[in-house]
Write an enzyme that holds these catalytic residues in place. Structure first.
Site, PDB file in Angstrom:
ATOM      1  N   PRO A  11       0.793  -1.232   0.000  1.00 41.88           N
ATOM      2  CG  PRO A  11      -0.139  -1.123   2.119  1.00 41.88           C
ATOM      3  CD  PRO A  11       0.519  -2.077   1.167  1.00 41.88           C
ATOM      4  CG  ASN A  12      -0.256   4.336   1.294  1.00 41.96           C
ATOM      5  OD1 ASN A  12      -1.251   4.830   0.759  1.00 41.96           O
ATOM      6  ND2 ASN A  12      -0.275   3.853   2.517  1.00 41.96           N
ATOM      7  NE  ARG A  19       1.491  12.861  -1.813  1.00 38.79           N
ATOM      8  CZ  ARG A  19       0.377  13.583  -1.859  1.00 38.79           C
ATOM      9  NH1 ARG A  19      -0.155  14.038  -0.756  1.00 38.79           N
ATOM     10  NH2 ARG A  19      -0.213  13.858  -3.002  1.00 38.79           N
ATOM     11  CE1 TYR A  24       9.269   4.925   2.631  1.00 39.88           C
ATOM     12  CE2 TYR A  24       7.751   6.780   2.438  1.00 39.88           C
ATOM     13  CZ  TYR A  24       8.203   5.663   3.114  1.00 39.88           C
ATOM     14  OH  TYR A  24       7.596   5.279   4.275  1.00 39.88           O
ATOM     15  CG  ASN A  75       8.485  -2.271  -0.205  1.00 38.33           C
ATOM     16  OD1 ASN A  75       7.980  -2.386   0.931  1.00 38.33           O
ATOM     17  ND2 ASN A  75       9.078  -1.162  -0.600  1.00 38.33           N
ATOM     18  CB  ALA A  78       1.867  -0.013   6.168  1.00 37.98           C
ATOM     19  CG  HIS A  81       5.786  -2.545   9.877  1.00 42.61           C
ATOM     20  ND1 HIS A  81       7.106  -2.949   9.853  1.00 42.61           N
ATOM     21  CD2 HIS A  81       5.698  -1.514   8.978  1.00 42.61           C
ATOM     22  CE1 HIS A  81       7.786  -2.175   9.000  1.00 42.61           C
ATOM     23  NE2 HIS A  81       6.941  -1.304   8.452  1.00 42.61           N
ATOM     24  CG  ASP A  88      -0.628 -17.309   8.130  1.00 46.34           C
ATOM     25  OD1 ASP A  88       0.419 -17.546   8.758  1.00 46.34           O
ATOM     26  OD2 ASP A  88      -1.723 -17.115   8.691  1.00 46.34           O
ATOM     27  CD  GLU A  99      10.860  -7.949   5.103  1.00 43.88           C
ATOM     28  OE1 GLU A  99      11.241  -9.037   5.601  1.00 43.88           O
ATOM     29  OE2 GLU A  99      10.433  -7.013   5.797  1.00 43.88           O
ATOM     30  CG  HIS A 101      11.368  -2.740   3.927  1.00 40.93           C
ATOM     31  ND1 HIS A 101      10.002  -2.633   3.876  1.00 40.93           N
ATOM     32  CD2 HIS A 101      11.642  -3.920   4.533  1.00 40.93           C
ATOM     33  CE1 HIS A 101       9.469  -3.706   4.431  1.00 40.93           C
ATOM     34  NE2 HIS A 101      10.444  -4.502   4.839  1.00 40.93           N
ATOM     35  CG  LEU A 102      11.731   2.002  -1.611  1.00 42.59           C
ATOM     36  CD1 LEU A 102      10.501   2.838  -1.893  1.00 42.59           C
ATOM     37  CD2 LEU A 102      12.693   2.027  -2.790  1.00 42.59           C
ATOM     38  CB  SER A 103      12.951   3.923   4.419  1.00 45.90           C
ATOM     39  OG  SER A 103      11.942   3.088   4.955  1.00 45.90           O
ATOM     40  NE  ARG A 108      10.771   5.716   8.020  1.00 42.82           N
ATOM     41  CZ  ARG A 108       9.768   5.590   7.150  1.00 42.82           C
ATOM     42  NH1 ARG A 108       9.774   4.602   6.267  1.00 42.82           N
ATOM     43  NH2 ARG A 108       8.768   6.453   7.157  1.00 42.82           N
ATOM     44  NE  ARG A 112       7.662   4.047   9.444  1.00 42.17           N
ATOM     45  CZ  ARG A 112       6.523   4.186   8.751  1.00 42.17           C
ATOM     46  NH1 ARG A 112       6.090   3.211   7.989  1.00 42.17           N
ATOM     47  NH2 ARG A 112       5.832   5.309   8.824  1.00 42.17           N
TER      48      ARG A 112
END
Ligand code: CA2
Length: 145
Positions: A11-12, A19, A24, A75, A78, A81, A88, A99, A101-103, A108, A112
Site C-alpha cells: 500500500p501507498n 511526496r 523514499y 516490499n 505497511a 509490520h 501465512d 523482502e 524496503h526503500l528506507s 525509523r 517499523r
C-alpha cells in the site's frame, strides 16, 4: 532455476515520487519497474511487477504464484509490520522470498522495527532505496549459479 519472478509492492507505494521524497527517493514506482525490467533482462530473468493497496489482493497474488513463478520479491510496505495473512500466504507457497524496503526501517519509528515477513524470507534488504530491488534480482540470479 529461478527465472520467473513476481515483484509485489504494498500500500501507498503507488504514490512514490510524488511526496516524502526525502524518505523514499524521487523515483516513481513506474521508474523502479523500468529499472527492474532492465536488470532482470540482463540477468536472463522474467518479471511481473505489481502494486496493490489491498491486503487481500496481495494474498491472492501470492497464492496464484504457485506454479507460475519461481520466486517472490516483496516490499509489503505497511503490511510488513501488521500482516499475518501475507506471512501465512508466503509461508504456504514455499517459494524463495526476498523482502525489500526503500528506507532503513530500523532507523525509523519503533513500530517499523518488526517484520512479519523477515522470518520466512531468504533475506531482507532495506535502506538502500531502489537499489534494493536490483540487489534482490541479483541475489536470485546468484542462486542459479
Ligand atoms: O521503506 C519502505 O519501502 C517501506 O516498506 C515503505 C512503507 C512503510 O510503511 C514501511 O515501513 C517501509 C510506506 C510506503 C509508502 O510510500 C509512500 C510513498 C510516497 C508518499 C507517501 C507514501
Amino acid at each position: 532455476m529461478i527465472k520467473n519472478i513476481l515483484i509485489l509492492n504494498g500500500p501507498n507505494l503507488n504514490m512514490l515520487g510524488s511526496r516524502e521524497n526525502d524518505i523514499y527517493g524521487s523515483d516513481s514506482l513506474a521508474d523502479i519497474e523500468q529499472m527492474c525490467k532492465k536488470k532482470s533482462g540482463k540477468n536472463g530473468q522474467a518479471i511481473d511487477f505489481r502494486q496493490s493497496n489491498s491486503e487481500g489482493e496481495l494474498v491472492n497474488w501470492i497464492q496464484d504464484a504457485l506454479g507460475k513463478f519461481d520466486a517472490i520479491i516483496i516490499n509489503p510496505a505497511a503490511y510488513t509490520h501488521t500482516s499475518i495473512a501475507i506471512h501465512d500466504a508466503l509461508k504456504a507457497v514455499q517459494l524463495p522470498v526476498i523482502e525489500v524496503h526503500l528506507s532503513n526501517i530500523y532507523k525509523r519509528e519503533s513500530f517499523r522495527h518488526s517484520s512479519y515477513i523477515s522470518m520466512i524470507a531468504l533475506g531482507q534488504i532495506c535502506g538502500l532505496g531502489k537499489t534494493g530491488y536490483k540487489l534482490a534480482l541479483d541475489a536470485l540470479a546468484e542462486l542459479n549459479k
